[in-house]
Design a protein around this motif. Structure first.
Motif, PDB file in Angstrom:
ATOM      1  N   UNK B 359       0.886  -1.022  -0.037  1.00 26.53           N
ATOM      2  CA  UNK B 359       0.021  -0.107  -0.021  1.00 26.53           C
ATOM      3  C   UNK B 359       1.023   1.211  -0.008  1.00 26.53           C
ATOM      4  N   UNK B 360      -0.037   2.387  -0.354  1.00 23.40           N
ATOM      5  CA  UNK B 360       0.819   3.628  -0.353  1.00 23.40           C
ATOM      6  C   UNK B 360       1.943   3.838  -1.356  1.00 23.40           C
ATOM      7  N   UNK B 361       2.426   2.997  -1.988  1.00 20.06           N
ATOM      8  CA  UNK B 361       3.430   3.343  -3.155  1.00 20.06           C
ATOM      9  C   UNK B 361       2.407   3.558  -4.286  1.00 20.06           C
ATOM     10  N   UNK B 362       2.362   4.685  -4.621  1.00 17.76           N
ATOM     11  CA  UNK B 362       1.463   4.915  -5.960  1.00 17.76           C
ATOM     12  C   UNK B 362       2.188   4.843  -7.084  1.00 17.76           C
ATOM     13  N   UNK B 363       3.651   4.717  -7.271  1.00 12.30           N
ATOM     14  CA  UNK B 363       4.021   4.421  -8.236  1.00 12.30           C
ATOM     15  C   UNK B 363       5.758   3.905  -8.164  1.00 12.30           C
ATOM     16  N   UNK B 364       5.840   2.381  -8.277  1.00 14.56           N
ATOM     17  CA  UNK B 364       7.234   2.099  -8.186  1.00 14.56           C
ATOM     18  C   UNK B 364       8.266   2.702  -8.918  1.00 14.56           C
ATOM     19  N   UNK B 365       9.361   3.003  -8.587  1.00 18.23           N
ATOM     20  CA  UNK B 365      10.378   3.548  -9.408  1.00 18.23           C
ATOM     21  C   UNK B 365      10.641   2.663 -10.677  1.00 18.23           C
ATOM     22  N   UNK B 366      10.606   3.310 -11.755  1.00 16.81           N
ATOM     23  CA  UNK B 366      10.644   2.313 -13.011  1.00 16.81           C
ATOM     24  C   UNK B 366      11.805   1.599 -13.266  1.00 16.81           C
ATOM     25  N   UNK B 367      12.866   2.124 -12.653  1.00 18.75           N
ATOM     26  CA  UNK B 367      14.373   1.538 -12.578  1.00 18.75           C
ATOM     27  C   UNK B 367      14.357   0.175 -12.082  1.00 18.75           C
ATOM     28  N   UNK B 368      13.479  -0.049 -11.235  1.00 14.64           N
ATOM     29  CA  UNK B 368      13.424  -1.157 -10.440  1.00 14.64           C
ATOM     30  C   UNK B 368      12.833  -2.446 -11.363  1.00 14.64           C
ATOM     31  N   UNK B 369      11.967  -2.003 -12.266  1.00 14.97           N
ATOM     32  CA  UNK B 369      11.171  -3.122 -13.194  1.00 14.97           C
ATOM     33  C   UNK B 369      10.834  -4.306 -12.297  1.00 14.97           C
ATOM     34  N   UNK B 370       9.821  -3.961 -11.402  1.00 15.30           N
ATOM     35  CA  UNK B 370       9.053  -4.778 -10.775  1.00 15.30           C
ATOM     36  C   UNK B 370       7.802  -4.873 -11.024  1.00 15.30           C
ATOM     37  N   UNK B 371       7.043  -5.900 -10.761  1.00 18.00           N
ATOM     38  CA  UNK B 371       5.672  -6.153 -10.995  1.00 18.00           C
ATOM     39  C   UNK B 371       5.074  -5.992  -9.563  1.00 18.00           C
ATOM     40  N   UNK B 372       5.073  -4.909  -9.091  1.00 16.79           N
ATOM     41  CA  UNK B 372       4.557  -4.684  -7.331  1.00 16.79           C
ATOM     42  C   UNK B 372       2.981  -4.892  -7.496  1.00 16.79           C
ATOM     43  N   UNK B 373       2.633  -5.618  -6.613  1.00 15.76           N
ATOM     44  CA  UNK B 373       1.332  -5.903  -6.478  1.00 15.76           C
ATOM     45  C   UNK B 373       0.769  -4.706  -5.462  1.00 15.76           C
ATOM     46  N   UNK B 374      -0.249  -3.709  -6.260  1.00 15.46           N
ATOM     47  CA  UNK B 374      -0.472  -2.753  -5.390  1.00 15.46           C
ATOM     48  C   UNK B 374      -2.053  -2.793  -4.997  1.00 15.46           C
TER      49      UNK B 374
END
Lengths: 85, 402
Positions: B359-374
């Motif tokens: 939660x709260x992470x509106x946008x993961x940093x693109x550089x991390x290239x993660x499929x973050x479950x939001x």
């Protein structure tokens, strides 16, 4: 002369070592061994330290752990208090 | 070699005093981080935490235990009761030395120690509780659980900061493989007192933000540290033979793989060894990266450490190669209890076919290239990887399977 009586000892035990839910501290416990009341040697040392602070009696650790019943601990405390008053 | 099954699961977290309350709040994506209420934190540079809800120890524990236990030990005893009751474990029937206990710890009873040390310097040594002798000891939770339940098998404590919650499950599996029928394992931690707070602030890793919605943002472009919390999880880890012979109800999962590594010294120029821990844990489980359905990330929330974790994940799984989540964004990082709570989350994901959100992470940093479950995501979960890093260079990876 100040003396330590059972009701106060009962309060001190409850306060600093807690009360065993099964055995409890109610009734005539003067001659019931501390082990049957749920107290180990550490609980007794903790109790003795509160008695020392509150009554100013200097109780030796080994004498405390030899006191196996509330009566023995009361006697030890009151004899010490009598000796130092 | 016998399989190490997880057949009992107890949880206490800032989201709830029991497993199912915690899980329902987690799937609802509710952030329970808030201003510290347990002591006056207004003078400190970090002021947010995940606090376990109001808890009356006297309602759950014998009177004799109250004066001799820190809050986190009281919580651990509550959770151990729940884990054993979950699958109706009768410790006495397991043989005199049939059950051991191994827990993770960061400092024992910090708050208890704070109180007694305060008495020491303000009133003198005769005012310090005799129970200080063990209440602030690392192994106190292991000891108290063992005494309460009469377990006399091989026992111990592991102190590897956040990684401890995984390392103890590796240790429990080792004991079960050595033919011990059952271990109680996991971690419950907490140190929300001025002394604990000052000690942890010194790491420089705590977020100084005051808005709970923006304080702890792992993998985000504006990550600024983490928020601590209290709580954790304990597990009944059992050999397949033992589970079969006592007709235990369905397992939560199997400890299929585990590995731990240590980082190279600072300045060596070598890469951190988290990737090696992941690869070794997958090898140990005899699975390929494509078999992993979800990763519960360590997610410290510091740019450099987040980048190191993302690089390790990309190296093993490829860019956007696996769903990654960090439900600890709702509760904070629970010290020695944190990774144990993530294992609980992973097992409940397997049970219910759902991935809890970050939660709260509106946008993961693109550089991390993660499929973050939001947002909470339905998914068939057969295999989950849980990662944890402990301050000072500990890396651990644990694979649980259905």
């Amino acid at each position: 002369m100040t003396t330590l009586e059972l009701p106060v000892l009962r309060d001190i035990l409850r306060e600093c070592a807690g009360e065993d839910d099964a055995a409890g501290l109610q009734g005539d416990i003067l001659d019931v061994p501390f082990s049957d009341l749920g107290y180990d040697s550490l609980a007794l040392l903790e109790t003795a330290s509160v008695i020392q602070r509150r009554f100013g009696a200097r109780l030796a650790d080994d004498a405390v752990t030899r006191a196996e019943t509330p009566r023995a601990l009361l006697d030890l405390t009151n004899e010490t208090l009598a000796g130092t008053s | 070699m016998t399989a190490a099954l997880i057949t009992g699961l107890g949880v206490v977290s800032p989201a709830g005093l029991d497993r199912e309350t915690h899980w329902a709040e987690t799937l609802a994506g509710r952030c329970v981080i808030g201003p510290i209420t347990r002591f006056d934190a207004s003078g400190y540079s970090s002021r947010l935490a995940g606090e376990v809800p109001a808890f009356e120890a006297r309602e759950h524990l014998p009177g004799r235990l109250i004066p001799q236990t820190d809050r986190m030990t009281q919580l651990a005893l509550l959770v151990a009761d729940a884990a054993l009751a979950d699958r109706e474990v009768d410790v006495a029937a397991m043989g005199e030395f049939g059950v051991g206990v191994v827990t993770a710890s960061s400092a024992g009873g910090f708050e208890f120690g704070h109180r007694e040390l305060e008495k020491l310097w303000s009133r003198g040594p005769e005012h310090v509780s005799a129970y200080q002798s063990f209440a602030w000891f690392y192994a106190v939770n292991t000891g108290q659980i063992s005494i309460r339940h009469g377990t006399r098998g091989p026992s111990g404590v592991l102190v590897t900061e956040q990684a401890g919650g995984l390392d103890v499950l590796g240790q429990a599996r080792r004991q079960v493989r050595d033919e011990l029928p059952m271990m109680i394992s996991g971690g419950v931690d907490g140190w929300l007192c001025p002394w604990g707070w000052v000690a942890h602030q010194a790491s420089g890793h705590l977020s100084r933000r005051t808005d709970p919605r923006s304080a702890y943002l792992p993998f985000s472009v504006d990550a600024a540290g983490y928020v601590p919390g209290e709580g954790g999880a304990l597990f009944v880890v059992e050999s397949a033979e033992s589970a079969r012979s006592r007709g235990a109800r369905p397992r939560y999962g199997v400890i299929a793989g585990y590995a731990a590594t240590f980082d190279p010294p600072p300045g060596s120029g070598r890469e951190p060894s988290l990737r090696r821990a992941i690869e070794a844990a997958l090898d140990d489980a005899r699975i390929a990266p494509t078999d992993v359905d979800v990763v519960f990330a360590d997610a410290v929330g510091l740019p450099e450490l987040d980048a190191a974790e993302a690089r390790a994940l990309a190296a093993v799984f490829g860019p956007y190669g696996v769903p990654v989540t960090a439900p600890k964004t709702m509760t904070g990082r629970l010290g020695a209890g944190g990774a144990a709570l993530d294992v609980a989350n992973a097992l409940l994901s397997i049970r219910d076919g759902v991935l809890p959100p970050t939660v709260n992470v509106s946008e993961p940093a693109p550089v991390h290239e993660l499929d973050l479950v939001r947002v909470t995501r339905e998914a068939r979960v057969r295999t989950a990887l849980v990662l944890a890093r402990g301050h000072g260079g500990f890396n651990s990876a644990l694979v649980v399977t259905a």
